[in-house]
Design an enzyme around this catalytic site. Structure first.
Site, PDB file in Angstrom:
ATOM      1  N   ARG A  58      -3.739 -26.240   8.843  1.00 47.05           N
ATOM      2  CA  ARG A  58      -2.885 -25.259   8.144  1.00 47.05           C
ATOM      3  C   ARG A  58      -2.039 -24.593   9.214  1.00 47.05           C
ATOM      4  O   ARG A  58      -2.583 -23.950  10.123  1.00 47.05           O
ATOM      5  CB  ARG A  58      -3.747 -24.242   7.396  1.00 47.05           C
ATOM      6  CG  ARG A  58      -2.963 -23.056   6.875  1.00 47.05           C
ATOM      7  CD  ARG A  58      -3.741 -22.226   5.880  1.00 47.05           C
ATOM      8  NE  ARG A  58      -3.820 -22.904   4.597  1.00 47.05           N
ATOM      9  CZ  ARG A  58      -4.131 -22.309   3.452  1.00 47.05           C
ATOM     10  NH1 ARG A  58      -4.380 -21.007   3.425  1.00 47.05           N
ATOM     11  NH2 ARG A  58      -4.181 -22.982   2.330  1.00 47.05           N
ATOM     12  N   HIS A  85       2.639 -27.824   0.439  1.00 50.10           N
ATOM     13  CA  HIS A  85       1.202 -27.605   0.192  1.00 50.10           C
ATOM     14  C   HIS A  85       0.731 -28.739  -0.721  1.00 50.10           C
ATOM     15  O   HIS A  85       0.433 -28.541  -1.897  1.00 50.10           O
ATOM     16  CB  HIS A  85       0.988 -26.230  -0.447  1.00 50.10           C
ATOM     17  CG  HIS A  85      -0.420 -25.732  -0.388  1.00 50.10           C
ATOM     18  ND1 HIS A  85      -1.442 -26.441   0.202  1.00 50.10           N
ATOM     19  CD2 HIS A  85      -0.982 -24.575  -0.845  1.00 50.10           C
ATOM     20  CE1 HIS A  85      -2.566 -25.734   0.109  1.00 50.10           C
ATOM     21  NE2 HIS A  85      -2.316 -24.621  -0.531  1.00 50.10           N
ATOM     22  N   GLN A  88      -2.597 -28.753  -2.844  1.00 53.04           N
ATOM     23  CA  GLN A  88      -2.490 -27.851  -3.987  1.00 53.04           C
ATOM     24  C   GLN A  88      -1.782 -28.540  -5.156  1.00 53.04           C
ATOM     25  O   GLN A  88      -2.264 -28.531  -6.284  1.00 53.04           O
ATOM     26  CB  GLN A  88      -1.705 -26.592  -3.562  1.00 53.04           C
ATOM     27  CG  GLN A  88      -1.547 -25.586  -4.683  1.00 53.04           C
ATOM     28  CD  GLN A  88      -2.883 -24.979  -5.087  1.00 53.04           C
ATOM     29  OE1 GLN A  88      -3.634 -24.509  -4.248  1.00 53.04           O
ATOM     30  NE2 GLN A  88      -3.198 -24.994  -6.369  1.00 53.04           N
ATOM     31  N   ASP A 180       3.820 -18.271  -7.909  1.00 55.37           N
ATOM     32  CA  ASP A 180       3.107 -18.123  -6.635  1.00 55.37           C
ATOM     33  C   ASP A 180       3.558 -16.792  -6.030  1.00 55.37           C
ATOM     34  O   ASP A 180       4.498 -16.157  -6.529  1.00 55.37           O
ATOM     35  CB  ASP A 180       3.447 -19.313  -5.712  1.00 55.37           C
ATOM     36  CG  ASP A 180       2.694 -19.275  -4.383  1.00 55.37           C
ATOM     37  OD1 ASP A 180       1.703 -18.525  -4.276  1.00 55.37           O
ATOM     38  OD2 ASP A 180       3.105 -19.994  -3.446  1.00 55.37           O
ATOM     39  N   CYS A 220      -1.442 -20.942  -7.712  1.00 57.97           N
ATOM     40  CA  CYS A 220      -2.294 -21.568  -6.695  1.00 57.97           C
ATOM     41  C   CYS A 220      -3.342 -20.610  -6.150  1.00 57.97           C
ATOM     42  O   CYS A 220      -4.340 -21.048  -5.589  1.00 57.97           O
ATOM     43  CB  CYS A 220      -1.419 -22.094  -5.561  1.00 57.97           C
ATOM     44  SG  CYS A 220      -0.460 -20.809  -4.757  1.00 57.97           S
ATOM     45  N   ARG A 248      -9.199 -28.456  -6.618  1.00 50.44           N
ATOM     46  CA  ARG A 248      -8.864 -28.676  -5.213  1.00 50.44           C
ATOM     47  C   ARG A 248      -9.929 -29.560  -4.562  1.00 50.44           C
ATOM     48  O   ARG A 248      -9.630 -30.487  -3.817  1.00 50.44           O
ATOM     49  CB  ARG A 248      -8.793 -27.329  -4.464  1.00 50.44           C
ATOM     50  CG  ARG A 248      -7.610 -26.451  -4.850  1.00 50.44           C
ATOM     51  CD  ARG A 248      -6.299 -27.025  -4.360  1.00 50.44           C
ATOM     52  NE  ARG A 248      -6.301 -27.250  -2.928  1.00 50.44           N
ATOM     53  CZ  ARG A 248      -6.009 -26.332  -2.024  1.00 50.44           C
ATOM     54  NH1 ARG A 248      -5.642 -25.130  -2.385  1.00 50.44           N
ATOM     55  NH2 ARG A 248      -6.023 -26.632  -0.731  1.00 50.44           N
TER      56      ARG A 248
HETATM   57  N1  NVA Z   1       2.976 -19.843  -0.845  1.00 55.69           N
HETATM   58  C1  NVA Z   1       1.712 -19.279  -0.409  1.00 55.69           C
HETATM   59  C2  NVA Z   1       0.586 -20.158  -0.829  1.00 55.69           C
HETATM   60  C3  NVA Z   1      -0.782 -19.660  -0.477  1.00 55.69           C
HETATM   61  C4  NVA Z   1      -1.865 -20.623  -0.856  1.00 55.69           C
HETATM   62  C5  NVA Z   1       1.737 -19.090   1.082  1.00 55.69           C
HETATM   63  O1  NVA Z   1       2.237 -19.976   1.794  1.00 55.69           O
HETATM   64  O2  NVA Z   1       1.277 -18.066   1.554  1.00 55.69           O
HETATM   65  N1   CP Z   2      -4.392 -21.964  -2.864  1.00 53.80           N
HETATM   66  C1   CP Z   2      -4.800 -21.953  -1.589  1.00 53.80           C
HETATM   67  O1   CP Z   2      -4.439 -22.797  -0.774  1.00 53.80           O
HETATM   68  O2   CP Z   2      -5.650 -20.940  -1.288  1.00 53.80           O
HETATM   69  P1   CP Z   2      -6.137 -20.519   0.165  1.00 53.80           P
HETATM   70  O3   CP Z   2      -4.940 -19.944   0.878  1.00 53.80           O
HETATM   71  O4   CP Z   2      -7.203 -19.468  -0.078  1.00 53.80           O
HETATM   72  O5   CP Z   2      -6.665 -21.713   0.868  1.00 53.80           O
END
Ligand code: NVA
Ligand code: CP
Length: 261
Positions: A58, A85, A88, A180, A220, A248
């Protein structure tokens, strides 16, 4: 697992999923120091390859994932970047398939920020023949290259990817409405400004009433209650957010199965 940003769902589903398949994980918490700071990204990746059979990362920048993958031969799985992502979106379309039986021709709305989650939904909607109606403020539209790729793919799958700025127009006749967070991880400095810009994009009862009858609500997570979604919708009878979350685990196990068996 190497994470530059916090995570609940992605971390736990990969950890539990991998262990339930007989593997094990090492979690490298990189939230305090960016990858590439202590040693170069190719060097980190080449070292990891000496000891592990895959990397789930990540990251802040999509480029970092690509640089890792270009320098090693073991799989690098995107656990979220600034651009995409994918795990997701796979879970999201799997959830829709469970609910509706088939995906082709399904009408899904996405309302809010044209972010990483939105880009991955576009990528997959185009390939799965889903009609995706996206409402964002004009300056927060999804990535141009992702849209161009989707347009090309959609010629064959007959998917329709449409952009709107008016959320009410986008949700019209849709079977599910997705939103989101307005401020994704990495954009915290813009939060105050974003709260203003995205205010008209809140998914509330009124907006859900403008979607198709019984439309599902999707997110998500993590959700910011009272911002992009109201409690009433998030906790409402058509919300499938926990099914998305549960799924997931299954889609990620399917990814691992495809990669390692
Ligand atoms: N768009 C959000 C998704 C979190 C799972 C982010 O990148 O923070
Ligand atoms: N939806 C998702 O990826 O959640 P987290 O940021 O908690 O992993």
């Amino acid at each position: 697992l190497i994470f530059e940003k916090p995570s609940l769902r992605t971390r736990v589903t990969f950890e539990v999923g991998i262990q339930s398949m007989g593997g094990f994980v090492v979690f490298l918490d990189h939230t305090q120091a960016r990858l590439g700071e202590r040693e170069s990204i190719p060097d980190v990746a080449r070292n990891l390859q000496c000891w592990v059979q895959g990397i789930v990362a990540r990251v802040y920048e999509q480029r970092v994932l690509e640089e890792m993958a270009q320098n090693i031969t073991i799989p690098v799985i995107n656990a979220l970047s600034d651009k995409f992502h994918p795990c997701q979106a796979l879970a999201d379309f799997f959830t829709l398939e469970e609910k509706f039986g088939a995906l082709k021709g399904l009408k899904l709305a996405y309302v809010g920020d044209g972010n990483n989650v939105c880009n991955s939904l576009i990528f997959l909607a185009a390939r799965l023949g889903v009609n995706l109606r996206i409402a964002t403020p004009a300056s927060y539209a999804p990535a141009q290259d992702v849209l161009a790729d989707a347009k090309r793919v959609a010629k064959e799958t007959r998917a329709k990817i449409e952009l709107f700025t008016n959320p009410a127009e986008a949700v019209e006749g849709t079977q599910a409405v997705y939103t989101d967070s307005w401020t994704s991880m990495g954009f915290e400095a813009e939060e105050k400004m974003r709260r203003q810009v995205f205010k008209p994009y809140q998914v509330n009862r009124k907006l859900m009433d403008q979607a198709g009858p019984g439309a599902l609500f999707m997110h998500c997570l993590p959700a910011h209650r009272g911002q992009e979604v109201t409690d009433e919708v998030l906790d409402g009878p058509t919300s499938v957010v926990l099914q998305q979350s549960e799924n997931r685990m299954y889609v990620q196990k399917a990814i691992l199965h495809a990669l390692y068996t």
